[in-house]
Design a protein around this motif. Structure first.
Motif, mmCIF file in Angstrom:
data_model
loop_
_atom_site.group_PDB
_atom_site.id
_atom_site.type_symbol
_atom_site.label_atom_id
_atom_site.label_comp_id
_atom_site.label_asym_id
_atom_site.label_seq_id
_atom_site.Cartn_x
_atom_site.Cartn_y
_atom_site.Cartn_z
ATOM 1 N N GLU A 165 0.824 -1.218 0.000
ATOM 2 C CA GLU A 165 0.000 0.000 0.000
ATOM 3 C C GLU A 165 0.856 1.265 0.000
ATOM 4 O O GLU A 165 0.480 2.281 -0.582
ATOM 5 C CB GLU A 165 -0.929 -0.003 1.218
ATOM 6 N N ASN A 166 2.020 1.184 0.657
ATOM 7 C CA ASN A 166 2.930 2.326 0.631
ATOM 8 C C ASN A 166 3.368 2.623 -0.789
ATOM 9 O O ASN A 166 3.327 3.764 -1.242
ATOM 10 C CB ASN A 166 4.165 2.038 1.498
ATOM 11 N N VAL A 167 3.800 1.588 -1.501
ATOM 12 C CA VAL A 167 4.310 1.792 -2.857
ATOM 13 C C VAL A 167 3.185 2.209 -3.801
ATOM 14 O O VAL A 167 3.383 3.029 -4.699
ATOM 15 C CB VAL A 167 5.032 0.517 -3.355
ATOM 16 N N ALA A 168 1.984 1.674 -3.550
ATOM 17 C CA ALA A 168 0.857 1.980 -4.439
ATOM 18 C C ALA A 168 0.290 3.375 -4.209
ATOM 19 O O ALA A 168 -0.450 3.894 -5.055
ATOM 20 C CB ALA A 168 -0.248 0.943 -4.243
ATOM 21 N N PHE A 169 0.628 3.986 -3.074
ATOM 22 C CA PHE A 169 -0.013 5.231 -2.653
ATOM 23 C C PHE A 169 -0.049 6.299 -3.754
ATOM 24 O O PHE A 169 -1.096 6.858 -4.070
ATOM 25 C CB PHE A 169 0.696 5.783 -1.414
ATOM 26 N N GLY A 170 1.120 6.553 -4.335
ATOM 27 C CA GLY A 170 1.233 7.627 -5.329
ATOM 28 C C GLY A 170 0.368 7.388 -6.559
ATOM 29 O O GLY A 170 -0.020 8.340 -7.253
ATOM 30 N N LEU A 171 0.065 6.103 -6.844
ATOM 31 C CA LEU A 171 -0.785 5.801 -7.999
ATOM 32 C C LEU A 171 -2.256 5.899 -7.615
ATOM 33 O O LEU A 171 -3.091 6.346 -8.387
ATOM 34 C CB LEU A 171 -0.467 4.397 -8.521
ATOM 35 N N GLU A 172 -2.556 5.506 -6.377
ATOM 36 C CA GLU A 172 -3.954 5.479 -5.963
ATOM 37 C C GLU A 172 -4.534 6.857 -5.679
ATOM 38 O O GLU A 172 -5.753 7.027 -5.702
ATOM 39 C CB GLU A 172 -4.119 4.567 -4.738
ATOM 40 N N VAL A 173 -3.690 7.812 -5.387
ATOM 41 C CA VAL A 173 -4.233 9.150 -5.099
ATOM 42 C C VAL A 173 -4.398 9.976 -6.369
ATOM 43 O O VAL A 173 -4.844 11.116 -6.313
ATOM 44 C CB VAL A 173 -3.344 9.937 -4.101
ATOM 45 N N ARG A 174 -4.054 9.412 -7.519
ATOM 46 C CA ARG A 174 -4.247 10.176 -8.756
ATOM 47 C C ARG A 174 -5.729 10.368 -9.031
ATOM 48 O O ARG A 174 -6.544 9.512 -8.689
ATOM 49 C CB ARG A 174 -3.632 9.412 -9.926
ATOM 50 N N PRO A 175 -6.086 11.498 -9.654
ATOM 51 C CA PRO A 175 -7.486 11.691 -10.021
ATOM 52 C C PRO A 175 -7.928 10.587 -10.989
ATOM 53 O O PRO A 175 -7.115 10.061 -11.748
ATOM 54 C CB PRO A 175 -7.504 13.062 -10.695
ATOM 55 N N ARG A 176 -9.209 10.254 -10.917
ATOM 56 C CA ARG A 176 -9.734 9.078 -11.622
ATOM 57 C C ARG A 176 -9.283 8.958 -13.088
ATOM 58 O O ARG A 176 -8.878 7.876 -13.512
ATOM 59 C CB ARG A 176 -11.260 9.053 -11.527
ATOM 60 N N PRO A 177 -9.340 10.037 -13.877
ATOM 61 C CA PRO A 177 -8.997 9.873 -15.300
ATOM 62 C C PRO A 177 -7.575 9.353 -15.540
ATOM 63 O O PRO A 177 -7.337 8.644 -16.504
ATOM 64 C CB PRO A 177 -9.143 11.289 -15.866
#
Lengths: 276, 279, 330
Positions: free
Chosen positions: C95-107
């Protein structure tokens, strides 16, 4: 505390521990045990019969319902206040910070009559609500206000150290990874302060359930409507209904102990996490 | 500052909104009620105010409050020091249980705190008949009020001292003993100076609660005017008699006491760098 | 150019942390910001990353030819690795590594599967595969460091910024990780700037060393350049051991490194100085001599190999002759 230290060479262990245990026993433990001893004299059915009256049940509903609501309100506003006091620098901050303890420092009776006079139909604020047909003092709303007042410091003071120690770099890391400020708060900060928030809310709730002085004036004390549990105990005592008062007291004690255990558990859990 | 807010900083609007909310909430819940106490107290003028607080029953209530406090605070202070010494300086089985038990009175409703002594010493209590025989009155008299006050203020000093003394460790005491100091000298010259601010802090909080306690004392007091009414109880009586000005006059004394407590508390926190803890 | 900094100033109250920094960093380079504590190196790194900002109107930051001076960190795509890693304690490694990708706006947010693939790929890259469900508290210092690195790389950063990357690790792990980071950088090729106070680390690892002192850049150059041709006395003293020597009758100071001191027999006619061996320390392949000059009474350290030492048969108290390659620095 986990590792056993060798017995200390310091003197006074027997004396200080002996005095501590004796004093604790006489002042606190023995009297509390007596409550349960007296209550057990009623037997289960007697105990139950005493409690399962409409008057007691409605007092329970009122006390626990409003204490829970007050705890939640304190959770929300306490979080806001703790955040403002730890994160922002502005003139008057220290003054506000110190004033948060006012509900601890003010005698409850004083708070009680002040809030009552304030929210009574002819009071400063009560008169503002009156034209809209809203009754605050002598109604559940008044009790809620008193309970919020009395519980405010718990949430703020539990959250403050946690927010102060929070690693700012984690917020910076979130920002550098592209998170908005709100995402950072919701996904990074909030989950890590939840244990403290729940602890503070539970403390406020526990205090609110047993609160008497600040509530009794504003409550109105109508049996079945605005009569809280602690007042009911006093009423029963004044009517020399000792078994009734004892049963109520035993029930309240059991609930406070359960809350105490819960709070201890939560605190241990949040400590364990922060130690990472 | 332009758009370049540091990443750990909230936007200007968020800050204004939350600071506004905080000031508003604290004003509504703390400052307005406090202001009301003094306004109501002085509503009918200084003369009435002065009369209300120098009237015979008020004076005896003040005297009783001071008496009860003067007995219960030192008791709990001595207990706090003893408990902290035993718990912080030594290791023994059941320590965490003892710690939890010391905190117990904070979890008990004030009304129940008073009730427990009624069940023990009241006319129908466990020791009631015996006390009656020997003509000793505890409930509806000063001893009962002292007991109830001791109960509700029980943990204040101990819980300030224990964590502090635990974090300080025993090294300084060992050093003193190795230099030939007696146990008492070690305590007085090494331990006490190290804990004096925390001790003072605990005593202040204990004192404030002792003077202001209402629920517990109300249960064990006979509400006899001029005899078993403490100042908070006197406030209640006056208020219930619709003598609002006098009630608030007495309440204002208690409020000043509360403010003084806050000021001292803040001063000690600043002076000694003590971490605040909720009580 | 990957990063261009122009005339950057930063003041904290009355303290001038940066006093006009100009620096250009070419693509794909591994650059060390080297300096003592308080030299402003971390402040500079934070300004590149958008965690701090120059005084208003005092300096510009460009990344990949785009002026980002006013851009907040969230919009810069600068991967930042913090000194104490700043891992999210409540989130797993994954989840730490994924954080930067998951907080991107939906598009622009990748699909769940794409995020998963990317995270697992990164964890393989930093050799942490199999640990994705662990919490940060269950990792060693070196592992946390690599999670922080993977997390920063997940956003495809334009530049990678590392604040004291090895500061919190013990000596052994430090060495291993240093070697690993060097080859890792060659593999991924992202322009990387790291802050360090350890000259050894900077010299061994970096393509370019930027030596900073008191909010200013003292010298920028390859490790060899800054070590062999120090531009200022500060650089001379900060990089490696150095002796300060006065010549009789001259006020100026001369600098000479211990390994540049040539030890001769006392009677050697090519000796420029004479000295006495006050202390001799020989362990491992080299020996260090503490010398006191006969003329000026200055003390001076010299290094020589054990073989040389034994060949010359020197011991404490002996008189020796010296040849010094002196450079004046005052």
């Amino acid at each position: 505390m986990s590792s056993k230290r060798p017995r200390s060479i310091l003197p006074g262990f027997g004396l200080s521990l002996g005095f501590t245990v004796a004093y604790l026993g006489v002042i606190v433990i023995f009297p509390l045990i007596m409550v349960f001893f007296n209550a057990s004299g009623l037997g289960w059915s007697g105990f139950w019969q005493t409690l399962a009256t409409p008057r007691v049940l409605s007092a329970c509903r009122l006390s626990f319902g409003l204490a829970l609501l007050a705890g939640l309100l304190n959770g929300i506003f306490g979080l806001m206040i703790a955040w403002v006091l730890t994160r922002y620098r502005f003139p008057g901050r220290r003054f506000l910070d110190a004033s948060v303890d006012l509900p601890f420092a003010m005698p409850t009776a004083v708070a009680g009559i002040a809030l009552t006079a304030l929210y009574a139909p002819n009071g400063w604020l009560g008169s503002l609500a009156k034209p809209y047909g809203i009754k605050i003092a002598f109604a559940p709303a008044g009790i809620l206000i008193a309970l919020v007042f009395i519980g405010l410091p718990f949430v703020v003071r539990t959250l403050q150290p946690v927010l102060e120690d929070f690693e700012i770099a984690q917020e910076e890391a979130a920002a550098s990874l592209g998170a908005t400020r709100w995402q950072t708060f919701r996904r990074v900060v909030f989950p890590q302060i939840v244990p403290a928030l729940i602890t503070g809310t539970t403390l406020a709730f526990a205090r609110a359930v047993g609160e008497y002085g600040s509530v009794v004036f504003i409550a109105g004390n109508m049996p079945g409507k605005t009569e809280i549990l602690p007042l009911l105990i006093i009423t029963k005592l004044e009517q020399f209904d000792y078994p009734g008062a004892t049963a109520l007291a035993a029930m309240m004690l059991l609930i406070s102990f359960a809350l105490l255990l819960l709070i201890n558990f939560l605190q241990r859990k949040s400590l364990g996490k922060n130690r990472a | 500052m332009s758009a370049t807010a540091r990443p750990s900083q909230d936007s200007l609007w968020t800050r204004l909104l939350l600071i506004g909310g905080t000031v508003g909430f604290l004003t509504l819940f703390l400052f307005v009620p406090l202001a009301l106490v003094f306004t109501e107290a002085l509503r009918k003028g200084l003369q009435v105010y002065a009369e209300a607080i120098t009237e015979e029953n008020a004076l005896s209530a003040i005297k009783l409050t001071l008496t009860v406090t003067a007995i219960s605070v030192p008791l709990n202070a001595v207990f706090g020091v003893a408990a902290a010494w035993a718990i912080a300086k030594f290791s023994f089985k059941g320590k965490s249980l003892l710690l939890a038990l010391i905190d117990l009175p904070f979890a008990v409703s004030p009304v129940v705190s008073g009730l427990v002594y009624v069940l023990l010493f009241g006319a129908r209590g466990l020791f009631g008949p015996w006390l009656d025989e020997h003509n000793i009155q505890i409930i509806f008299a000063v001893p009962g009020m002292v007991l109830a006050t001791v109960f509700v203020t029980f943990p204040f000093v101990a819980r300030e001292l224990i964590p502090l003394m635990q974090s300080q460790g025993n090294d300084e005491e060992y050093a003193a003993l190795s230099l030939g100091a007696s146990g008492w000298q070690t305590f007085r010259k090494v331990t006490l100076p190290n804990i004096k601010w925390a001790l003072f802090y605990g005593i202040i909080l204990c004192n404030a609660r002792a003077m202001g306690e209402f629920g517990a004392v109300s249960v064990v007091s006979g509400h006899i005017r001029g005899e078993t009414n403490t100042l908070p109880l006197h406030v209640e009586v006056l208020y219930n008699e619709y003598n609002s000005a006098a009630a608030f006059a007495c309440a204002s004394i208690l409020s000043l006491l509360g403010l003084l407590t806050l000021a001292l508390k803040t001063f000690i926190e600043w002076r000694a760098g003590l971490r605040r803890r909720h009580s | 150019m990957s990063i261009v900094l122009k005339n950057i100033r930063r003041t904290f109250g009355t303290f001038q942390a940066l006093r006009g920094i100009n620096l250009e960093i070419a693509d794909h380079q591994l650059v060390a910001l080297l300096g003592p504590s308080g030299s402003g190196k971390t402040t500079l790194l934070r300004i590149i990353g958008g965690l701090d900002f120059p005084d208003p109107g005092n300096g510009t930051v460009s990344i990949h030819s785009e002026d980002v001076t006013e851009k907040p960190a969230a919009d810069r795509k600068a991967g930042f690795v913090f000194q104490h890693y700043a891992l999210f304690n409540h989130l797993s490694v994954f989840e730490n590594v994924a954080f930067g990708l998951e907080v991107r706006p939906r598009p622009t947010r990748p699909s769940k599967e794409a995020i998963r693939d990317r995270v697992l790929e990164l964890l393989r890259l930093v050799q942490l595969d199999g640990l994705e469900q662990r919490l940060p508290s269950e990792l060693s210092g070196g592992q946390r460091q690599r999670v922080a690195l993977a997390r920063a790389l997940a956003i495809d950063p334009k530049v990678l910024l590392l604040d004291e990357p090895f500061g919190a690790l013990d000596a052994k792990v430090r060495k291993d990780l240093r070697r690993w980071l060097r080859s890792f950088h060659q593999e991924i090729g992202v322009t990387t700037v790291f802050v360090t106070h350890d000259q050894q680390e900077a010299l061994e690892l970096a393509d370019v060393v930027v030596v900073m002192n008191q909010g200013q850049i003292e010298q920028t150059g390859s490790p060899q350049e800054v070590y062999d041709r120090p531009a200022t006395p500060f650089v001379y003293e900060f990089l490696g051991d150095v002796n300060k020597v006065r010549k009789p009758g001259r006020p100026d100071l001369f600098y000479v490194r211990p390994h540049e001191v040539r030890i001769l027999f006392a009677g050697d006619s090519s000796a420029e100085f004479h000295a006495k061996i006050e202390h001799l320390f020989a362990a491992g392949p080299s020996a260090r001599l503490s010398l006191r000059l006969t003329d000026s009474r200055d003390t001076l350290d010299a290094d020589m190999t054990r073989a040389q030492l034994e060949e010359m048969g020197l011991s404490e108290g002996d008189e020796v002759g010296l040849q010094l390659a002196l450079t004046s620095k005052t």
